[in-house]
Scaffold this active site. Structure first.
Site, mmCIF file in Angstrom:
data_model
loop_
_atom_site.group_PDB
_atom_site.id
_atom_site.type_symbol
_atom_site.label_atom_id
_atom_site.label_comp_id
_atom_site.label_asym_id
_atom_site.label_seq_id
_atom_site.Cartn_x
_atom_site.Cartn_y
_atom_site.Cartn_z
ATOM 1 N N ASP A 1 15.229 25.888 -25.765
ATOM 2 C CA ASP A 1 15.289 26.612 -27.174
ATOM 3 C C ASP A 1 16.630 27.291 -27.142
ATOM 4 O OD1 ASP A 1 14.393 28.684 -25.429
ATOM 5 O OD2 ASP A 1 14.348 29.756 -27.388
ATOM 6 N N ASP B 1 18.306 27.203 -13.336
ATOM 7 C CA ASP B 1 19.594 27.703 -13.647
ATOM 8 C C ASP B 1 20.306 28.640 -12.580
ATOM 9 O OD1 ASP B 1 21.845 28.235 -15.470
ATOM 10 O OD2 ASP B 1 20.875 29.915 -16.234
ATOM 11 N N ARG C 1 13.457 23.310 -29.870
ATOM 12 C CA ARG C 1 12.566 22.669 -29.172
ATOM 13 C C ARG C 1 12.157 21.324 -29.260
ATOM 14 N NH1 ARG C 1 11.178 26.776 -25.180
ATOM 15 N NH2 ARG C 1 10.951 28.831 -26.223
ATOM 16 N N LYS D 1 7.462 28.495 -22.150
ATOM 17 C CA LYS D 1 7.302 27.375 -23.076
ATOM 18 C C LYS D 1 8.287 25.961 -22.668
ATOM 19 C CE LYS D 1 6.623 30.345 -26.963
ATOM 20 N NZ LYS D 1 7.143 30.833 -28.258
ATOM 21 N N VAL E 1 22.143 24.546 -23.074
ATOM 22 C CA VAL E 1 21.579 23.069 -23.744
ATOM 23 C C VAL E 1 20.206 23.276 -24.298
ATOM 24 C CG1 VAL E 1 22.599 21.643 -22.105
ATOM 25 C CG2 VAL E 1 20.364 22.587 -21.461
ATOM 26 N N ASP F 1 11.509 23.409 -16.775
ATOM 27 C CA ASP F 1 12.574 22.863 -17.711
ATOM 28 C C ASP F 1 14.017 22.766 -17.107
ATOM 29 O OD1 ASP F 1 12.731 25.520 -18.080
ATOM 30 O OD2 ASP F 1 12.936 25.487 -20.197
HETATM 31 P P1 5GP Z 1 16.796 30.791 -14.172
HETATM 32 O O1 5GP Z 1 15.886 31.742 -13.534
HETATM 33 O O2 5GP Z 1 17.011 29.788 -12.973
HETATM 34 O O3 5GP Z 1 18.098 31.435 -14.143
HETATM 35 O O4 5GP Z 1 16.589 30.442 -15.554
HETATM 36 C C1 5GP Z 1 15.407 29.628 -15.882
HETATM 37 C C2 5GP Z 1 15.160 29.709 -17.228
HETATM 38 O O5 5GP Z 1 16.315 29.982 -18.021
HETATM 39 C C3 5GP Z 1 14.862 28.514 -17.795
HETATM 40 O O6 5GP Z 1 13.520 28.260 -17.594
HETATM 41 C C4 5GP Z 1 15.218 28.465 -19.364
HETATM 42 O O7 5GP Z 1 14.169 29.304 -19.872
HETATM 43 C C5 5GP Z 1 16.253 29.426 -19.317
HETATM 44 N N1 5GP Z 1 17.511 28.699 -19.324
HETATM 45 C C6 5GP Z 1 18.579 28.537 -18.219
HETATM 46 N N2 5GP Z 1 19.588 27.668 -18.865
HETATM 47 C C7 5GP Z 1 19.171 27.121 -20.095
HETATM 48 C C8 5GP Z 1 19.889 26.627 -21.029
HETATM 49 O O8 5GP Z 1 20.863 25.627 -20.852
HETATM 50 N N3 5GP Z 1 19.144 26.157 -22.122
HETATM 51 C C9 5GP Z 1 17.827 26.881 -22.424
HETATM 52 N N4 5GP Z 1 17.521 26.566 -23.657
HETATM 53 N N5 5GP Z 1 17.389 27.817 -21.494
HETATM 54 C C10 5GP Z 1 17.783 27.939 -20.418
#
Ligand code: 5GP
Length: 180
Positions: free
Chosen positions: A158, A102, A164, A42, A152, A99
């Site tokens: 969220d 990370d 959101r 989302k 964040v 979005d």
């Molecule tokens: P990754 O697979 O790159 O570790 O994480 C990606 C997903 O982690 C993003 O699409 C998001 O859903 C969630 N995420 C990572 N950091 C944050 C953050 O600071 N805030 C929020 N709300 N979601 C995050």
């Protein structure tokens, strides 16, 4: 209800102007008449809606609903596609719209998955990136903002499915969470 977020980290005005720039860059870089923008839901819904309207090219919109453990503020590396695309992407130019990047695990998983479908090209655009948290070196061609290592919320992102709809990006306040 306790407010668990602080002042804007990125204001609504800064978001709008950066997204316009991204739209211009994408419009300039692609000469495609067959661009498929794949929004990752989302979290990307607000960014996606603004970005798609800043691109002056013919665009097909499509979405994937994805769940990862990263949504619960930790990283497991497991990504589950809850709802897949409705469009075929073979031979088409695909732009993945995220979005936030990370650890990089979600983007890595989704780009591998989409590559198997043999698109003509595949690039990634993310509103936010947290370089300090990266576990995997992933290619992200378009980045809205690089942000420090904070959790964040807002602008589509969220905490436990809330916030959101905040029109700006804010840091989730750990002090507020203790007080809850
Ligand atoms: P990754 O697979 O790159 O570790 O994480 C990606 C997903 O982690 C993003 O699409 C998001 O859903 C969630 N995420 C990572 N950091 C944050 C953050 O600071 N805030 C929020 N709300 N979601 C995050």
């Amino acid at each position: 209800m306790t407010q668990l977020y602080g002042k804007p980290l990125v204001t609504q005005e800064a978001m709008r102007s950066r997204i316009k720039e991204l739209g211009k860059d994408i419009t300039h870089d692609y000469h495609s008449q067959d661009l498929v923008m794949v929004g990752v839901l989302k979290g990307a819904f607000a960014f996606y809606a603004d970005l798609v309207r800043a691109i002056r090219l013919p665009v097909t919109v499509d979405f994937m609903i994805v769940k990862s453990q990263a949504n619960q503020r930790k990283v497991s590396g497991k990504v589950k596609v809850v709802t897949d695309l409705t469009e075929e992407v073979t031979g088409r130019d695909v732009l993945l719209v995220e979005d936030i990047v990370d650890s990089g695990l979600t983007v890595q998983y989704l780009t591998k998955l989409l590559s198997k479908r043999k698109p003509r090209s595949l690039r990634t655009c993310t509103l936010l990136s947290k370089p300090a948290r990266r576990q995997i070196d992933v290619n992200v061609e378009y980045i809205g903002f690089e942000i420090p290592n904070h959790y964040v919320v807002g602008y589509g992102l969220d905490y436990q499915q809330q916030y959101r709809n905040l029109p700006y990006l804010a840091v989730l306040d750990p002090k507020g969470m203790d007080a809850e």
